[in-house]
Design a protein around this motif. Structure first.
Motif, PDB file in Angstrom:
ATOM      1  N   LYS A 111       0.809  -1.197  -0.007  1.00 17.51           N
ATOM      2  CA  LYS A 111      -0.081  -0.047   0.002  1.00 17.51           C
ATOM      3  C   LYS A 111       0.837   1.114  -0.228  1.00 17.51           C
ATOM      4  O   LYS A 111       0.128   2.312  -0.199  1.00 17.51           O
ATOM      5  N   THR A 112       2.156   1.074   0.354  1.00 19.85           N
ATOM      6  CA  THR A 112       2.903   2.393   0.449  1.00 19.85           C
ATOM      7  C   THR A 112       3.162   3.375  -0.771  1.00 19.85           C
ATOM      8  O   THR A 112       2.888   4.463  -0.619  1.00 19.85           O
ATOM      9  N   SER A 163      -0.158   4.997  -1.697  1.00 17.73           N
ATOM     10  CA  SER A 163      -0.478   6.143  -0.739  1.00 17.73           C
ATOM     11  C   SER A 163       0.480   7.249  -0.967  1.00 17.73           C
ATOM     12  O   SER A 163      -0.012   8.497  -0.702  1.00 17.73           O
ATOM     13  N   PRO A 173      -9.823   3.263   2.312  1.00 15.04           N
ATOM     14  CA  PRO A 173      -9.119   2.240   2.743  1.00 15.04           C
ATOM     15  C   PRO A 173      -9.063   1.644   4.259  1.00 15.04           C
ATOM     16  O   PRO A 173      -9.353   0.873   4.786  1.00 15.04           O
ATOM     17  N   GLU A 201     -10.506  -0.915   6.523  1.00 16.19           N
ATOM     18  CA  GLU A 201      -9.783  -1.499   7.680  1.00 16.19           C
ATOM     19  C   GLU A 201     -10.213  -1.458   8.947  1.00 16.19           C
ATOM     20  O   GLU A 201     -10.433  -2.670   9.839  1.00 16.19           O
ATOM     21  N   THR A 227      -5.147  -3.831   1.878  1.00 13.20           N
ATOM     22  CA  THR A 227      -4.356  -3.830   0.745  1.00 13.20           C
ATOM     23  C   THR A 227      -5.363  -3.918  -0.680  1.00 13.20           C
ATOM     24  O   THR A 227      -4.892  -3.350  -1.478  1.00 13.20           O
ATOM     25  N   MET A 264      -6.845  -0.322  -1.331  1.00 12.32           N
ATOM     26  CA  MET A 264      -5.918   0.731  -1.970  1.00 12.32           C
ATOM     27  C   MET A 264      -5.624   0.311  -3.006  1.00 12.32           C
ATOM     28  O   MET A 264      -5.260   1.199  -3.786  1.00 12.32           O
ATOM     29  N   SER A 265      -5.278  -0.833  -3.414  1.00  7.79           N
ATOM     30  CA  SER A 265      -4.900  -1.451  -5.108  1.00  7.79           C
ATOM     31  C   SER A 265      -6.217  -0.964  -6.018  1.00  7.79           C
ATOM     32  O   SER A 265      -5.798  -0.593  -7.174  1.00  7.79           O
TER      33      SER A 265
END
Length: 496
Positions: free
Chosen positions: A152-153, A156, A171, A175, A208, A211-212
């Protein structure tokens, strides 16, 4: 969109920022702040409800188990990034795909090393000897969350670079809903601390995937020596700052977890966790916006000063009444809700932690400012001072006051927040007192109203809620009487 035309001189850069870019930065920052506030309000509301439910189901020892394991993970987080993410966000030029791939490759490699390290710790039996077999499964779940988090970094960072903060919201909401929903259901079914294991794994997977979908990125494995060297030039200092923070917090609390009986450490963990909700709602919310925003404004000290002043004003406006209300009404809560009576011994620690956060709410954004504008050496100096004070003062106060000495030390150290104010004033002309004095006076009035009726608020839930309502009205009344003009001016400036 922000104009990405290269700028060669400071004068040109400032001129470029004086029109379209300044308005774009302001609009996206304000919009992002609103989105983050709504997101954080939702998340902290979910977290607070979860904490209230779990406080009824879990014992102090259960909180101690989770707190012990999270301190270990808190230390290992330092080794999962080496400051590369902060370097990419703070970087003046637009990062290349080579930069992103290098950062991802390094972070992914480090995350799997952490998994291996945790497996070694589990195999050696260190965790089980302190917190039992449940602790090792929680540690394993937390370690596996690192490789997933590294996926995810880069997405982001791309969103933060573009100041598209609102897209980071969903996201995190998914979560938290997943984590706390599973945690509460499994705790209700009597699974105990093992509920954390399944909740952690589910949270990592859901975050994950979300975010993707929001910010797709073609994963690439590459190591560029040039890119790595450039990123580490800032990241190393940033990470050293983070390392000191973890020595001050995670390592020290891990030491406390081994020193105190599990029950007493559970009191500390409970008090610290509950007191952090206002901080996460306000300060963390604003810092998520200010780091990339202030990085864009680092050549414009006039605009930077205005942005800092507004951050101080709105943070204190929101967090002071929450902290005061929690400090005043925490003891009545343990009396009107029978399931909370077991936490009465932790009330003094909770109040001192909460009051210390009031000062941290001012100093933390200022330290974040120093990092954002590249003044990492100044923030390092402050972190060294606070780390030394924590390790020296806390043992002395523990010797005098037992486990409550931990929170007392935190409160005493928080008064050194003026050092951060002093460092930032050397760079730009901020007015901290002018932006928090009204809120401070209003909070004092709120506290007086709450304390006067303390005996009444402890009689029943209806009186408890009535007391909270009256105290809140006292704060609002004081804000309008003492600072209505400033309040309306600040709101209007955000709308303009």
């Amino acid at each position: 969109m922000i104009n990405k035309t290269p700028v060669d001189t400071t004068e040109d850069y400032e001129e470029a920022l004086s029109h379209e870019e300044v308005q774009t930065i302001k609009n996206r920052s304000v919009t992002g702040a609103v989105s983050y506030f709504i997101r954080t309000a939702v998340l902290q509301g979910i977290g607070l409800i979860s904490a209230m439910i779990l406080s009824a189901f879990f014992s102090p020892e259960d909180f101690g188990v989770y707190g012990y394991v999270t301190q270990i993970i808190g230390l290992l987080i330092f080794f999962s990034d080496v400051g590369l993410a902060a370097s990419l966000i703070q970087k003046k030029d637009h990062p290349t795909e080579k930069d992103y791939q290098t950062a991802f490759t390094v972070q992914q490699s480090l995350s799997w090393l952490i998994v291996v390290f945790c497996l070694i710790i589990i195999q050696l039996g260190f965790v089980q000897s302190k917190v039992g077999p449940e602790g090792k499964w929680i540690l394993l779940a937390l370690s596996l969350s690192f490789p997933l988090a590294s996926l995810k970094t880069i997405p982001s960072i791309k969103l933060e670079r573009k100041l598209e903060f609102s897209k980071l919201v969903m996201p995190q909401i998914f979560e938290q809903i997943t984590f706390h929903g599973i945690l509460i259901v499994l705790a209700w079914k009597g699974m105990g601390t093992m509920a954390y294991t399944w909740a952690i794994l589910a949270r990592s997977i859901v975050g994950t995937i979300a975010m993707s979908l929001i910010q797709p990125w073609s994963i690439g494995i590459r190591i560029s020596k040039k890119a790595l060297k450039e990123l580490i030039s800032f990241g190393a200092k940033f990470q050293l700052n983070d390392f000191l923070a973890r020595i001050k917090d995670q390592l020290f609390y891990l030491f406390l977890a081994n020193f105190f009986p599990l029950r007493q450490f559970g009191y500390i963990q409970w008090a610290k966790t509950w007191s952090m909700y206002p901080y996460n709602l306000t300060v963390q919310n604003v810092m998520s916006i200010t780091f990339p925003t202030f990085s864009r404004l680092q050549k414009r000290k006039d605009l930077l000063a205005k942005a800092i002043n507004k951050s101080v004003y709105f943070i204190s406006l929101a967090i002071f009444p929450i902290l005061v209300g929690m400090s005043v009404f925490i003891y009545p809560l343990t009396q009107v809700v029978p399931q909370y009576a077991k936490w009465q011994l932790a009330v003094p620690s909770f109040v001192m932690f909460a009051l210390s956060i009031g000062w941290s709410a001012i100093s933390t954004p200022l330290v974040n400012t120093l990092n954002a504008i590249g003044q990492i050496n100044k923030s390092l100096k402050l972190m060294v001072i606070w780390t030394v004070l924590t390790w020296v003062l806390t043992p002395v106060l523990i010797w005098q006051f037992g486990f409550n000495g931990v929170a007392l030390a935190a409160l005493a150290i928080s008064f050194t927040s003026f050092l951060a104010i002093k460092e930032v004033r050397k760079i730009c002309p901020i007015d901290v007192w002018g932006n928090l004095k009204v809120q401070l006076l209003a909070s004092v009035l709120m506290a007086l109203v709450g304390v006067v009726g303390l005996e009444r608020w402890s009689q029943s839930l209806s009186w408890f809620f009535f007391g909270g309502f009256v105290s809140a009205l006292a704060y609002i009344f004081a804000i309008f009487v003492l600072g209505k003009k400033q309040l309306f001016a600040e709101i209007a400036s955000l709308k303009s």
